[in-house]
Enzyme design. Structure first.
Site, short mmCIF file in Angstrom:
data_model
loop_
_atom_site.label_atom_id
_atom_site.label_comp_id
_atom_site.label_asym_id
_atom_site.label_seq_id
_atom_site.Cartn_x
_atom_site.Cartn_y
_atom_site.Cartn_z
N ARG A 282 0.82 -1.23 0.00
CA ARG A 282 0.00 0.00 0.00
C ARG A 282 0.84 1.27 0.00
NH1 ARG A 282 -5.66 0.99 2.17
NH2 ARG A 282 -4.72 1.28 4.21
N ARG B 87 0.87 3.67 -2.93
CA ARG B 87 -0.21 4.62 -3.25
C ARG B 87 0.36 6.01 -3.45
NH1 ARG B 87 -5.29 4.28 0.65
NH2 ARG B 87 -3.74 4.63 2.26
N CYS C 38 0.30 27.40 33.59
CA CYS C 38 0.46 25.94 33.61
C CYS C 38 0.16 25.39 35.00
CB CYS C 38 1.88 25.58 33.19
SG CYS C 38 2.28 23.83 33.44
N CYS D 281 3.71 23.92 36.59
CA CYS D 281 4.93 24.67 36.87
C CYS D 281 5.07 24.95 38.37
CB CYS D 281 4.93 25.99 36.09
SG CYS D 281 5.47 25.81 34.37
N ASN E 124 -3.57 13.04 41.45
CA ASN E 124 -4.38 13.79 40.49
C ASN E 124 -5.55 14.46 41.20
OD1 ASN E 124 -6.13 14.51 38.25
ND2 ASN E 124 -4.92 13.09 37.01
N ASP E 125 -5.80 15.74 40.89
CA ASP E 125 -6.90 16.46 41.54
C ASP E 125 -8.26 15.89 41.14
OD1 ASP E 125 -5.12 18.24 42.82
OD2 ASP E 125 -4.95 19.43 41.00
N HIS F 240 9.29 24.16 32.03
CA HIS F 240 8.04 23.95 31.31
C HIS F 240 8.22 23.47 29.86
CE1 HIS F 240 3.80 24.73 30.33
NE2 HIS F 240 4.22 25.30 29.21
N ASN G 53 1.54 10.49 28.04
CA ASN G 53 0.91 10.92 26.79
C ASN G 53 1.61 12.21 26.38
OD1 ASN G 53 -1.05 8.89 26.90
ND2 ASN G 53 -2.43 10.15 28.15
N SER H 287 -3.23 17.44 27.40
CA SER H 287 -3.67 18.83 27.46
C SER H 287 -2.57 19.71 28.05
CB SER H 287 -4.94 18.93 28.30
OG SER H 287 -4.88 18.05 29.41
N HIS I 290 5.68 15.63 31.96
CA HIS I 290 5.16 14.87 33.10
C HIS I 290 4.64 13.52 32.61
CE1 HIS I 290 1.33 16.15 31.36
NE2 HIS I 290 0.71 15.29 32.15
N GLN J 233 1.87 10.10 34.02
CA GLN J 233 0.83 9.72 34.97
C GLN J 233 1.13 8.33 35.51
OE1 GLN J 233 -3.32 10.75 34.09
NE2 GLN J 233 -2.67 11.52 32.10
N GLU K 262 0.06 -10.06 28.74
CA GLU K 262 1.51 -10.23 28.58
C GLU K 262 2.08 -11.16 29.65
OE1 GLU K 262 3.61 -6.55 28.35
OE2 GLU K 262 2.70 -5.98 26.43
N HIS L 268 7.08 0.35 26.22
CA HIS L 268 6.50 0.43 24.87
C HIS L 268 6.41 1.90 24.47
CE1 HIS L 268 4.95 -3.72 24.69
NE2 HIS L 268 4.55 -3.58 25.94
N PHE M 99 -4.42 6.27 11.42
CA PHE M 99 -5.69 6.17 12.13
C PHE M 99 -5.98 4.73 12.49
CE2 PHE M 99 -6.12 10.26 10.09
CZ PHE M 99 -6.83 11.01 11.02
O1 LIG Z 1 -8.44 2.72 3.45
P1 LIG Z 1 -8.28 4.18 3.78
O2 LIG Z 1 -9.58 4.92 3.77
O3 LIG Z 1 -7.20 4.83 2.96
O4 LIG Z 1 -7.69 4.22 5.28
C1 LIG Z 1 -8.48 4.25 6.45
O5 LIG Z 1 -9.09 3.01 6.71
C2 LIG Z 1 -8.20 1.91 6.93
C3 LIG Z 1 -9.04 0.70 7.29
O6 LIG Z 1 -9.84 0.95 8.42
C4 LIG Z 1 -7.18 2.22 8.02
O7 LIG Z 1 -6.22 1.18 8.06
C5 LIG Z 1 -6.47 3.54 7.77
O8 LIG Z 1 -5.62 3.86 8.85
C6 LIG Z 1 -7.53 4.63 7.58
O9 LIG Z 1 -6.92 5.88 7.34
O1 LIG Z 2 -5.75 12.18 32.30
P1 LIG Z 2 -5.86 13.17 31.17
O2 LIG Z 2 -4.53 13.72 30.75
O3 LIG Z 2 -6.89 14.21 31.43
O4 LIG Z 2 -6.43 12.32 29.92
C1 LIG Z 2 -5.68 11.63 28.97
O5 LIG Z 2 -5.10 10.44 29.50
C2 LIG Z 2 -6.03 9.47 29.98
C3 LIG Z 2 -5.26 8.25 30.42
O6 LIG Z 2 -4.47 7.75 29.37
C4 LIG Z 2 -7.07 9.10 28.90
O7 LIG Z 2 -8.07 8.28 29.48
C5 LIG Z 2 -7.72 10.35 28.31
O8 LIG Z 2 -8.57 9.98 27.24
C6 LIG Z 2 -6.62 11.29 27.82
O9 LIG Z 2 -7.18 12.46 27.27
#
Ligand SMILES: O=P(O)(O)O[C@H]1O[C@H](CO)[C@@H](O)[C@H](O)[C@H]1O
Ligand SMILES: O=P(O)(O)O[C@H]1O[C@H](CO)[C@@H](O)[C@H](O)[C@H]1O
Lengths: 351, 351
Positions: B28, B31, B52, B55, B77-78, B121, B161, B169, B174, B176, B190, B306, B320
């Site tokens: 693919r 493409r 922030c 901070c 966490n608050d 920051h 994240n 956000s 930092h 979690q 696992e 990971h 996606f």
């Molecule tokens: O096939 P598309 O529309 O190019 O791609 C979309 O659908 C696929 C199948 O769900 C996913 O693997 C891709 O990540 C998504 O962008």
């Molecule tokens: O805890 P936060 O930063 O508000 O939220 C973020 O991390 C969480 C834990 O991975 C997820 O559930 C939330 O969807 C994400 O937005």
């Protein structure tokens, strides 16, 4: 009383269909929210877009010209993720046991198709008529039969990615159909759970579940003679729903004309509620899970549709499946019961 | 020869660590791509942001004032997703067998903490010094020990994240820490796979796997005395990596001072390569999987990290995980081998 507690404290719920757990943290909805609310409307666009690869009469990247189709139109993806004509993969080094244990690879035969729902570029499921969508349901059933009859194909996965937020690059109303040699992990897991349940209790897991939901009438969003849409007890996405047929059937080709019309009706009503929730053309991944097409009998399989919509608080604010979700387990804030309550309260015509 | 074929045709690969399959569609990548390429640089920002929540010296939503911390700083966490002081959940209706079978719910005790890496920051892991990040590794180990010692806690999940694309956000560096009563599904899976492997072969799954990767030297991105970063044979995300310790250890507290310094070194070098890949402050979810803190011996567990980064083609274009991924199984286009090759070719200083 149970629900009051569940609405206030962290708990986990079990998904018996995929045998996994979900963390629910309803108390987090008390967090202050400064984000925007959205009042953008779904905009009616052009009926034909000269730059769209899927509109009738246009030329695709591959050079193929789309026919002047009048209702549905399907073709093999010009850049398919799967192929039926692959070279064989040479067998790995049999002498090296660690590599053969830990680096397992197999050929995967299959095909990937695109199915346009309608020539009108600016439609979505929710704006289609029942007769037009009935033709799409017929096409889904026929594709399942045709692809499923091929000896290389043992599973037919029909799915729609709707909206840019869900990675859909083409707004034209369409879905994809990926048909594979092996049953993919998700339907394989669901099949296993349904088979175990049938063996243990002598009844169908989803028939039993639907009966219970209809009795409780707490997570049901809408229904008709043949189908019901519920926010499952174990919903992961904020407004996730599950569409279940009221009679036991394993695949789409088994559905009667009346059932197909009712499925079209329910899909339109549900997606209209979704559009009304945040006043937007609602993004989602949806798709159907049906019995494998491996030639075996699959009495355990109950045909259903999953809707996985990402939106959480507005047309822009989505739930991120990151961090704890990727490394630990899925997590949600609002309870499935309160999501169902909100969806139930919405009208089934666009407002 | 094997790789040449794998680079051209659809195949599936097995993930022995979570016992699941992945679909690879390398063809693919042929493409046509009209999307943008990006040359934005990570921007050096303000050392202190008065708005922030993380901070030093600032007031959080809860009213608490952050201390004037000099290196790491952690707090509960608050608005935590988990709590240690929950009301009990009343037992469900025992007489109703279908509901109790299909609507299973359990209390989940736990706690959620935030750990700031540094007062500055505008830093990210990749811009930290080894001595500063070594203090973070020490804090991860200490949090694991302290939280793990609580009778209600049986698993400690540390994760970061990074970037707005990954739902973060707060840009302040930092992570979690969510600590739970039950082992979440991912580490549970696992753990099960590692235990089965140990029972069957008498050796550790990840020790064996790392030895094989170091021998083949095809998916190794970088390494030092104590750790190696590889694109796993079964990588799902385009540039996913797995950091493995070269000696067998189940948890972070077991790591020596030298190993902790080496982990800090490898994290900085790997995230710098990531930043250089698309010339951006690279978004990702990363986190550590370690043995449960349930008091049992877990010889089967091999501590690892990971990295799940979403970017595919540029700083804006992500993969996606929708449609077929949600309903069928994970799918990727570029092979893990070609991802490793690209990451290996990048410098370990910011360019
Ligand atoms: O096939 P598309 O529309 O190019 O791609 C979309 O659908 C696929 C199948 O769900 C996913 O693997 C891709 O990540 C998504 O962008
Ligand atoms: O805890 P936060 O930063 O508000 O939220 C973020 O991390 C969480 C834990 O991975 C997820 O559930 C939330 O969807 C994400 O937005």
């Amino acid at each position: 009383a149970m629900n009051e507690v569940l609405n206030k404290r962290p708990h986990r719920r079990y998904n018996p269909l995929r045998k996994s757990w979900l963390l629910v943290s309803p108390q987090r909805t008390q967090r202050p929210w400064q984000g925007e609310t959205d009042t953008s409307k779904p905009v009616a666009g052009a009926v034909h877009d000269p730059n769209c690869y899927l509109c009738p009469g246009n030329t695709r990247t591959s050079g193929v010209v789309n026919p002047d189709y009048k209702n549905v139109y399907s073709f093999t993806n010009d850049f398919p993720a799967l192929r039926l004509d692959g070279d064989p993969i040479p067998a790995g080094p049999v002498t090296d046991s660690i590599a053969s244990r830990l680096m397992k690879v197999e050929p995967e035969a299959g095909t990937a198709k695109v199915l346009c729902f309608h020539p009108n570029h600016s439609l979505s499921l929710s704006y289609m008529t029942v007769p037009d969508l009935k033709l799409v349901v017929d096409a889904w059933a026929d594709e399942t039969t045709e692809l499923g009859a091929m000896p290389e194909i043992n599973y037919v996965q029909i799915f729609e990615n709707r909206g840019a937020m869900m990675g859909s690059s083409l707004p034209h109303p369409h879905c994809q159909i990926w048909a594979t040699e092996h049953v993919p992990d998700e339907p394989a897991l669901e099949g296993e759970a349904q088979l175990e349940y049938l063996k243990e209790y002598g009844t169908c897991l989803l028939c039993d579940y639907l009966a219970e939901e209809l009795k409780l009438d707490e997570r049901v969003v809408c229904q008709n003679d043949s189908f019901a849409a519920v926010v499952p007890f174990w919903a992961v996405w904020p407004f996730e729903t599950l569409i279940l047929s009221k009679t036991h059937a394993g695949t789409m080709p088994e559905l009667s004309d009346k059932q197909r019309t009712d499925l079209a009706d329910l899909l339109i009503r549900l997606t209209t509620r979704y559009d009304n929730l945040f006043n937007t053309s609602f993004p989602y991944t949806m798709g159907f899970h049906q019995a494998p097409t491996d030639g075996a009998k699959h009495d355990e399989w109950h045909f259903h549709a999953h809707f996985y919509p990402p939106l959480l608080r507005s047309a822009q604010i989505k739930k991120f499946m990151v961090g704890f979700e990727l490394l630990g387990m899925p997590q949600r804030d609002i309870t499935p019961e309160s999501a169902a309550e909100r969806l139930r309260a919405l009208p089934e015509v666009h407002v």
